[in-house]
Design a protein around this motif. Sequence first.
Motif, PDB file in Angstrom:
ATOM      1  N   ILE A  56       0.839  -1.194   0.000  1.00  0.00           N
ATOM      2  CA  ILE A  56       0.000   0.000   0.000  1.00  0.00           C
ATOM      3  C   ILE A  56       0.878   1.250   0.000  1.00  0.00           C
ATOM      4  CG2 ILE A  56      -1.725   1.299   1.304  1.00  0.00           C
ATOM      5  CD1 ILE A  56      -2.750  -1.435   2.340  1.00  0.00           C
ATOM      6  N   VAL A  57       1.928   1.222   0.813  1.00  0.00           N
ATOM      7  CA  VAL A  57       2.880   2.340   0.830  1.00  0.00           C
ATOM      8  C   VAL A  57       3.532   2.498  -0.539  1.00  0.00           C
ATOM      9  CG1 VAL A  57       5.047   3.179   1.817  1.00  0.00           C
ATOM     10  CG2 VAL A  57       3.320   2.156   3.302  1.00  0.00           C
ATOM     11  N   ALA A  58       3.884   1.374  -1.158  1.00  0.00           N
ATOM     12  CA  ALA A  58       4.517   1.414  -2.481  1.00  0.00           C
ATOM     13  C   ALA A  58       3.616   2.110  -3.492  1.00  0.00           C
ATOM     14  CB  ALA A  58       4.849  -0.006  -2.944  1.00  0.00           C
ATOM     15  N   ASN A  59       2.321   1.816  -3.430  1.00  0.00           N
ATOM     16  CA  ASN A  59       1.370   2.467  -4.334  1.00  0.00           C
ATOM     17  C   ASN A  59       1.385   3.981  -4.169  1.00  0.00           C
ATOM     18  OD1 ASN A  59      -0.385   1.113  -6.274  1.00  0.00           O
ATOM     19  ND2 ASN A  59      -0.909  -0.254  -4.590  1.00  0.00           N
ATOM     20  N   LYS A  60       1.423   4.419  -2.918  1.00  0.00           N
ATOM     21  CA  LYS A  60       1.428   5.866  -2.670  1.00  0.00           C
ATOM     22  C   LYS A  60       2.716   6.492  -3.185  1.00  0.00           C
ATOM     23  CE  LYS A  60       2.222   9.807  -0.386  1.00  0.00           C
ATOM     24  NZ  LYS A  60       3.514  10.525  -0.326  1.00  0.00           N
ATOM     25  N   ILE A  61       3.849   5.861  -2.957  1.00  0.00           N
ATOM     26  CA  ILE A  61       5.129   6.398  -3.420  1.00  0.00           C
ATOM     27  C   ILE A  61       5.151   6.485  -4.941  1.00  0.00           C
ATOM     28  CG2 ILE A  61       7.619   6.005  -3.500  1.00  0.00           C
ATOM     29  CD1 ILE A  61       7.393   4.725  -0.723  1.00  0.00           C
ATOM     30  N   VAL A  62       4.618   5.466  -5.601  1.00  0.00           N
ATOM     31  CA  VAL A  62       4.536   5.478  -7.064  1.00  0.00           C
ATOM     32  C   VAL A  62       3.728   6.685  -7.537  1.00  0.00           C
ATOM     33  CG1 VAL A  62       3.444   4.310  -9.027  1.00  0.00           C
ATOM     34  CG2 VAL A  62       4.919   3.027  -7.473  1.00  0.00           C
ATOM     35  N   ALA A  63       2.601   6.941  -6.887  1.00  0.00           N
ATOM     36  CA  ALA A  63       1.763   8.074  -7.271  1.00  0.00           C
ATOM     37  C   ALA A  63       2.508   9.393  -7.101  1.00  0.00           C
ATOM     38  CB  ALA A  63       0.479   8.081  -6.446  1.00  0.00           C
ATOM     39  N   THR A  64       3.247   9.531  -6.008  1.00  0.00           N
ATOM     40  CA  THR A  64       4.009  10.760  -5.763  1.00  0.00           C
ATOM     41  C   THR A  64       5.101  10.932  -6.802  1.00  0.00           C
ATOM     42  OG1 THR A  64       3.580  10.622  -3.382  1.00  0.00           O
ATOM     43  CG2 THR A  64       5.420  11.997  -4.073  1.00  0.00           C
ATOM     44  N   GLY A  69       7.445  13.927 -11.804  1.00  0.00           N
ATOM     45  CA  GLY A  69       8.419  13.840 -12.889  1.00  0.00           C
ATOM     46  C   GLY A  69       9.276  12.600 -12.963  1.00  0.00           C
ATOM     47  N   THR A  70       9.089  11.635 -12.050  1.00  0.00           N
ATOM     48  CA  THR A  70       9.869  10.400 -12.091  1.00  0.00           C
ATOM     49  C   THR A  70       8.948   9.246 -12.466  1.00  0.00           C
ATOM     50  OG1 THR A  70      11.425  11.183 -10.401  1.00  0.00           O
ATOM     51  CG2 THR A  70      11.329   8.812 -10.786  1.00  0.00           C
ATOM     52  N   PRO A  71       9.083   8.686 -13.670  1.00  0.00           N
ATOM     53  CA  PRO A  71       8.201   7.583 -14.086  1.00  0.00           C
ATOM     54  C   PRO A  71       8.334   6.383 -13.152  1.00  0.00           C
ATOM     55  CG  PRO A  71       9.421   8.462 -15.958  1.00  0.00           C
ATOM     56  CD  PRO A  71      10.038   9.059 -14.726  1.00  0.00           C
ATOM     57  N   ALA A  72       7.212   5.901 -12.645  1.00  0.00           N
ATOM     58  CA  ALA A  72       7.237   4.804 -11.683  1.00  0.00           C
ATOM     59  C   ALA A  72       6.042   3.884 -11.920  1.00  0.00           C
ATOM     60  CB  ALA A  72       7.211   5.352 -10.255  1.00  0.00           C
ATOM     61  N   VAL A  73       6.215   2.602 -11.560  1.00  0.00           N
ATOM     62  CA  VAL A  73       5.177   1.595 -11.741  1.00  0.00           C
ATOM     63  C   VAL A  73       5.122   0.737 -10.484  1.00  0.00           C
ATOM     64  CG1 VAL A  73       4.429  -0.417 -13.083  1.00  0.00           C
ATOM     65  CG2 VAL A  73       5.521   1.516 -14.237  1.00  0.00           C
ATOM     66  N   SER A 156       4.547   2.641  12.971  1.00  0.00           N
ATOM     67  CA  SER A 156       5.782   3.422  12.844  1.00  0.00           C
ATOM     68  C   SER A 156       6.554   3.022  11.591  1.00  0.00           C
ATOM     69  CB  SER A 156       6.672   3.215  14.076  1.00  0.00           C
ATOM     70  OG  SER A 156       6.019   3.608  15.253  1.00  0.00           O
ATOM     71  N   SER A 157       6.559   1.734  11.286  1.00  0.00           N
ATOM     72  CA  SER A 157       7.344   1.252  10.137  1.00  0.00           C
ATOM     73  C   SER A 157       6.766   1.753   8.820  1.00  0.00           C
ATOM     74  CB  SER A 157       7.410  -0.275  10.137  1.00  0.00           C
ATOM     75  OG  SER A 157       6.110  -0.850  10.103  1.00  0.00           O
ATOM     76  N   THR A 158       5.449   1.733   8.662  1.00  0.00           N
ATOM     77  CA  THR A 158       4.863   2.222   7.415  1.00  0.00           C
ATOM     78  C   THR A 158       4.984   3.747   7.303  1.00  0.00           C
ATOM     79  OG1 THR A 158       2.698   2.104   8.526  1.00  0.00           O
ATOM     80  CG2 THR A 158       3.269   0.313   7.020  1.00  0.00           C
ATOM     81  N   THR A 159       4.909   4.420   8.449  1.00  0.00           N
ATOM     82  CA  THR A 159       5.135   5.870   8.432  1.00  0.00           C
ATOM     83  C   THR A 159       6.549   6.172   7.965  1.00  0.00           C
ATOM     84  OG1 THR A 159       3.552   6.252  10.214  1.00  0.00           O
ATOM     85  CG2 THR A 159       5.193   7.960   9.841  1.00  0.00           C
ATOM     86  N   ALA A 160       7.527   5.426   8.485  1.00  0.00           N
ATOM     87  CA  ALA A 160       8.925   5.617   8.083  1.00  0.00           C
ATOM     88  C   ALA A 160       9.101   5.349   6.590  1.00  0.00           C
ATOM     89  CB  ALA A 160       9.834   4.708   8.903  1.00  0.00           C
ATOM     90  N   GLN A 161       8.464   4.308   6.082  1.00  0.00           N
ATOM     91  CA  GLN A 161       8.561   3.998   4.651  1.00  0.00           C
ATOM     92  C   GLN A 161       7.987   5.142   3.810  1.00  0.00           C
ATOM     93  OE1 GLN A 161       6.331   0.369   4.532  1.00  0.00           O
ATOM     94  NE2 GLN A 161       8.010  -0.912   5.276  1.00  0.00           N
ATOM     95  N   MET A 162       6.843   5.648   4.237  1.00  0.00           N
ATOM     96  CA  MET A 162       6.196   6.728   3.502  1.00  0.00           C
ATOM     97  C   MET A 162       7.088   7.969   3.462  1.00  0.00           C
ATOM     98  SD  MET A 162       2.919   6.944   2.237  1.00  0.00           S
ATOM     99  CE  MET A 162       1.749   6.272   3.404  1.00  0.00           C
ATOM    100  N   VAL A 163       7.662   8.306   4.602  1.00  0.00           N
ATOM    101  CA  VAL A 163       8.498   9.504   4.678  1.00  0.00           C
ATOM    102  C   VAL A 163       9.778   9.322   3.865  1.00  0.00           C
ATOM    103  CG1 VAL A 163       9.835  10.983   6.229  1.00  0.00           C
ATOM    104  CG2 VAL A 163       7.541  10.230   6.886  1.00  0.00           C
ATOM    105  N   MET A 164      10.373   8.138   3.915  1.00  0.00           N
ATOM    106  CA  MET A 164      11.576   7.892   3.114  1.00  0.00           C
ATOM    107  C   MET A 164      11.247   7.981   1.625  1.00  0.00           C
ATOM    108  SD  MET A 164      14.840   7.364   3.155  1.00  0.00           S
ATOM    109  CE  MET A 164      15.329   6.685   4.765  1.00  0.00           C
ATOM    110  N   GLY A 165      10.078   7.482   1.231  1.00  0.00           N
ATOM    111  CA  GLY A 165       9.646   7.608  -0.157  1.00  0.00           C
ATOM    112  C   GLY A 165       9.478   9.056  -0.572  1.00  0.00           C
ATOM    113  N   ASP A 166       8.907   9.854   0.327  1.00  0.00           N
ATOM    114  CA  ASP A 166       8.756  11.281   0.036  1.00  0.00           C
ATOM    115  C   ASP A 166      10.122  11.958  -0.080  1.00  0.00           C
ATOM    116  OD1 ASP A 166       6.001  11.211  -0.023  1.00  0.00           O
ATOM    117  OD2 ASP A 166       5.744  11.895   2.042  1.00  0.00           O
ATOM    118  N   ALA A 167      11.063  11.579   0.787  1.00  0.00           N
ATOM    119  CA  ALA A 167      12.403  12.162   0.741  1.00  0.00           C
ATOM    120  C   ALA A 167      13.057  11.881  -0.606  1.00  0.00           C
ATOM    121  CB  ALA A 167      13.257  11.612   1.876  1.00  0.00           C
ATOM    122  N   LEU A 168      12.913  10.653  -1.093  1.00  0.00           N
ATOM    123  CA  LEU A 168      13.502  10.300  -2.386  1.00  0.00           C
ATOM    124  C   LEU A 168      12.795  11.041  -3.517  1.00  0.00           C
ATOM    125  CD1 LEU A 168      15.465   8.613  -4.062  1.00  0.00           C
ATOM    126  CD2 LEU A 168      13.759   6.778  -4.072  1.00  0.00           C
ATOM    127  N   ALA A 169      11.456  11.049  -3.492  1.00  0.00           N
ATOM    128  CA  ALA A 169      10.695  11.698  -4.566  1.00  0.00           C
ATOM    129  C   ALA A 169      10.990  13.194  -4.637  1.00  0.00           C
ATOM    130  CB  ALA A 169       9.204  11.463  -4.358  1.00  0.00           C
TER     131      ALA A 169
END
Length: 325
Positions: A56-64, A69-73, A156-169
């Motif tokens: 589920i987190v992966a889906n959100k990161i892909v959308a972001t 500007g970064t093509p993601a699937v 906490s773990s999914t929150t951390a994943q989401m934030v790390m995804g945002d940092a990369l995006a």
Amino acid sequence: MTPENTIEFARNIIRTERAAVERLEGYIDRGFVEIAETVFRSRGRLIITGIGKSAIVANKIVATLNSTGTPAVFMHAADAIHGDLGIIQPDDIIICISKSGNSPEIKVLVPFIKQMGNLLIGMVGNLDSFLARHCDRILNTTVAEEACPNNLAPTSSTTAQMVMGDALAMTLLKMRGFTAQDFARFHPGGALGKKLYTTVRDIMSDEDVPQVTPDADLSSVIIEISGKRLGATAVVDPVSGALVGIVTDGDLRRMLQSGKDIAAVRARDIMSASPKTIGADELAVKAFRLMEQNKITQLLVLDPERGNAYCGIIHIHDILREGVV
């Protein structure tokens, strides 16, 4: 639980997750830089996969990523080993998200990705895991504890994943020089699209544009304001055509309360000089902010295609009616 206990319990959940996010700062290092630069230079896409809540987190990161500007699937880890591996192209980079890094699906999937020769990045919360040992790069999302009182439900773990995804995006966005105009191209629909695309010219009142001369008497001013129904009229020099002021219905009320001789009053006597203006091609949301900042309900509009000549009025009601804000 008493109401006070409930409040304290919920606040503690937030504190625990906040601590998990703060811990991520220490994980942003040269390794993170290498990952961001590699993705930025890549000619392929980011394929992001995971299982369970991580999916589920992966889906959100892909959308972001896609919207910045970064093509993601997205590729579900379970589906990948039943045919969806065909999504992966030779230049694609894979990010596999997992807290434990030891899920059965991950253990099956990772060797196949390695065989295909694609770069594999593990966003993982266990540096001793199968995923961490077999990936090429690591985005560390280790947390001290879940916010769940049983230390079980991914919080906490999914929150951390989401934030790390945002940092990369957002890092990739910065590297690409991705602008608000670029963002608008990917968000043409809904309220966000209106906010990013709708200009003052699109919604301003440009028919029967209210205007009077500085020498106009009070009767002419009132007729112009009430007849055009915009709550104001511009004051324009009849010789030069220059905009010299604005008279609003508020100016009229204040004048009447002042006890001045109505017969002698002219537009120049009650107008506000140097009125607030906006260009016709500016975004409507900017007009709204200017009105908010100056506590007014209309702006005079200038047309850059006609040498910034006065061309109409935009009222706050026009913006609200259009759904821009």
